[in-house]
Scaffold this motif. Structure first.
Motif, PDB file in Angstrom:
ATOM      1  N   GLU A 177      33.958  49.589  29.250  1.00  0.00           N
ATOM      2  CA  GLU A 177      33.959  50.932  29.823  1.00  0.00           C
ATOM      3  C   GLU A 177      34.310  50.892  31.301  1.00  0.00           C
ATOM      4  O   GLU A 177      35.041  51.746  31.806  1.00  0.00           O
ATOM      5  CB  GLU A 177      32.586  51.564  29.626  1.00  0.00           C
ATOM      6  N   ALA A 178      33.822  49.857  32.004  1.00  0.00           N
ATOM      7  CA  ALA A 178      34.133  49.717  33.428  1.00  0.00           C
ATOM      8  C   ALA A 178      35.609  49.429  33.637  1.00  0.00           C
ATOM      9  O   ALA A 178      36.240  49.930  34.584  1.00  0.00           O
ATOM     10  CB  ALA A 178      33.278  48.611  34.041  1.00  0.00           C
ATOM     11  N   LEU A 179      36.193  48.629  32.748  1.00  0.00           N
ATOM     12  CA  LEU A 179      37.626  48.334  32.849  1.00  0.00           C
ATOM     13  C   LEU A 179      38.471  49.594  32.634  1.00  0.00           C
ATOM     14  O   LEU A 179      39.488  49.798  33.302  1.00  0.00           O
ATOM     15  CB  LEU A 179      38.007  47.254  31.836  1.00  0.00           C
ATOM     16  N   VAL A 180      38.037  50.405  31.664  1.00  0.00           N
ATOM     17  CA  VAL A 180      38.763  51.656  31.404  1.00  0.00           C
ATOM     18  C   VAL A 180      38.708  52.565  32.630  1.00  0.00           C
ATOM     19  O   VAL A 180      39.716  53.146  33.049  1.00  0.00           O
ATOM     20  CB  VAL A 180      38.186  52.374  30.164  1.00  0.00           C
ATOM     21  N   ASP A 181      37.512  52.708  33.222  1.00  0.00           N
ATOM     22  CA  ASP A 181      37.369  53.539  34.415  1.00  0.00           C
ATOM     23  C   ASP A 181      38.236  53.006  35.554  1.00  0.00           C
ATOM     24  O   ASP A 181      38.863  53.773  36.302  1.00  0.00           O
ATOM     25  CB  ASP A 181      35.907  53.582  34.851  1.00  0.00           C
ATOM     26  N   PHE A 182      38.256  51.672  35.677  1.00  0.00           N
ATOM     27  CA  PHE A 182      39.042  51.053  36.745  1.00  0.00           C
ATOM     28  C   PHE A 182      40.534  51.318  36.536  1.00  0.00           C
ATOM     29  O   PHE A 182      41.267  51.655  37.481  1.00  0.00           O
ATOM     30  CB  PHE A 182      38.752  49.546  36.772  1.00  0.00           C
TER      31      PHE A 182
END
Length: 410
Positions: A120-125
């Motif tokens: 999820e953090a990678l997607v947000d990034f």
């Protein structure tokens, strides 16, 4: 995003910037040599500034903003202007941004993966990376467009200055200096074209390179009452087939085309086009030379008519009209009685009778070549002397003076 992840990315920032530059050079042909010299240093700084701005945004160090900071946006805007001045297209610039975004994402996401970031953090990034690049590329595109618009407007003002000098008839050196400043190469000849201002854009798009246009220059000419809203276009080297093409275009755009003149003498073409438009003549002024000649001094023409038609003043209106009609046809057909009779649809004896009457009124004046010339000019336009119009179309095709002076009016 964790401070450790940001620190890992920041440590690799010079490497990321270098990878971005290398990818752009390799994948966008227009940038193959763009990073040489001072412009290359400017682009590299812009890349590094953009990446640093992104890290500040990603770490929440920009007061919680989710859009690029002002320095990053302004840097991209100025980059776009510089690229326009360098001659690179907007397509090449945006392609470079797309390549840079892809490479930057790959390089900056690696430390996150190594640090065990959640999907999820990678997607947000990723979303943040590409939203950021979109903002910067929009700013660069705006700078590119503004630079081209500003440069185009500046050059158009310089070209209009050339038009003003030409129309004013300024000296060769003055006009040449203005042409050099505007980057305009003088042709062999120029042709003046007058047309409605709202037709200029479409018309100029179909005209040769080097065409000059101006509305201000026309407003400065004298005697233009009734020609408001008319633009002036000066078209280079229009001869033979090219003039024929222009005339077809002129008919579609309600234009009036002057004669081709040596480029420094284009004021003569402008004056002819203005006079023809005021007279309501057709688009090709070359096809209306008799009307233009005879209308150049209307007061003198009326004086001439009164003078040469004075012998007919005592005749009844109907008789005067018939005699004028006969005289006009006689001049056109060079005294050939049968041709005059066919043109007037009368018997040859009628022509003989009328010419006898005219000789009684004019006497030896009808044997005077100078008088024949004056009569021909006076009757040379439709309605001249209130004559019938049966021969007016033929009279418009003026005979040369040498022919006029030997017309056998006997």
């Amino acid at each position: 995003m964790s401070p450790d992840a940001i620190a890992g990315i920041r440590a690799r920032l010079p490497e990321v910037a270098e990878c971005v530059v290398d990818a752009v050079v390799e994948e966008v042909p227009s940038y193959a040599h763009a990073f040489d010299g001072s412009m290359g240093a400017t682009i590299r700084r812009a890349v590094e500034m953009a990446l640093a701005g992104f890290l500040s945004l990603a770490s929440g160090g920009a007061d919680g903003r989710t859009t690029p900071t002002a320095p990053a946006v302004d840097g991209s805007y100025q980059l776009g202007r510089g690229e326009a001045r360098s001659g690179r297209s907007i397509a090449a610039l945006l392609s470079a941004f797309r390549v840079g975004a892809r490479v930057a994402w790959r390089q900056m996401s690696t430390p996150l993966v190594e640090a065990g970031a959640e999907p999820e953090a990678l997607v947000d990034f990723a979303e943040l990376v590409f939203a950021y690049i979109d903002e910067l590329s929009a700013a660069a595109a705006a700078g590119h467009t503004d630079e081209l618009t500003t440069a185009g407007q500046a050059r158009q003002r310089l070209l209009e200055r050339v038009v003003r000098h030409l129309v004013a008839g300024h000296g060769r050196e003055v006009v040449l200096s203005a042409a050099r400043t505007a980057g305009w190469q003088p042709p062999q000849s120029l042709t003046a074209v007058l047309l409605p201002e709202d037709r200029v854009r479409d018309a100029v798009a179909a005209l040769p390179a080097g065409t000059l246009q101006s509305t201000d220059a026309v407003d400065g000419l004298e005697g233009l009452e009734g020609l408001e809203g008319i633009a002036l276009v000066l078209v280079p080297d229009l001869h033979d087939e090219r003039r024929a093409v222009l005339l077809r275009l002129a008919a579609r755009h309600a234009a009036t085309v002057g004669q081709a003149t040596p480029w420094l003498d284009v004021r003569r073409s402008v004056d002819r086009a203005v006079r023809a438009r005021r007279l309501g003549l057709g688009p090709d002024t070359d096809a209306h030379l008799p009307e233009l000649v005879l209308s150049s001094d209307p007061v003198a023409l009326e004086d001439l008519r009164r003078q040469v038609l004075a012998p007919l003043e005592g005749q009844r209106p109907a008789t005067r009209e018939r005699l004028l009609e006969t005289l006009r046809a006689w001049l056109v057909h060079l005294g050939r009685r049968d041709d005059v009779a066919r043109a007037l649809v009368v018997h040859p004896q009628t022509v003989r009778y009328r010419m006898t009457r005219l000789r009684e009124l004019y006497g030896d004046l009808l044997d005077d070549p100078r008088q024949v010339l004056c009569l021909t000019v006076a009757l040379g336009l439709p309605g001249g002397g209130d004559a019938g119009e049966a021969e007016s179309g033929q009279m418009d095709q003026c005979m040369p003076p040498s022919t006029l002076s030997t017309s056998p009016v006997t």
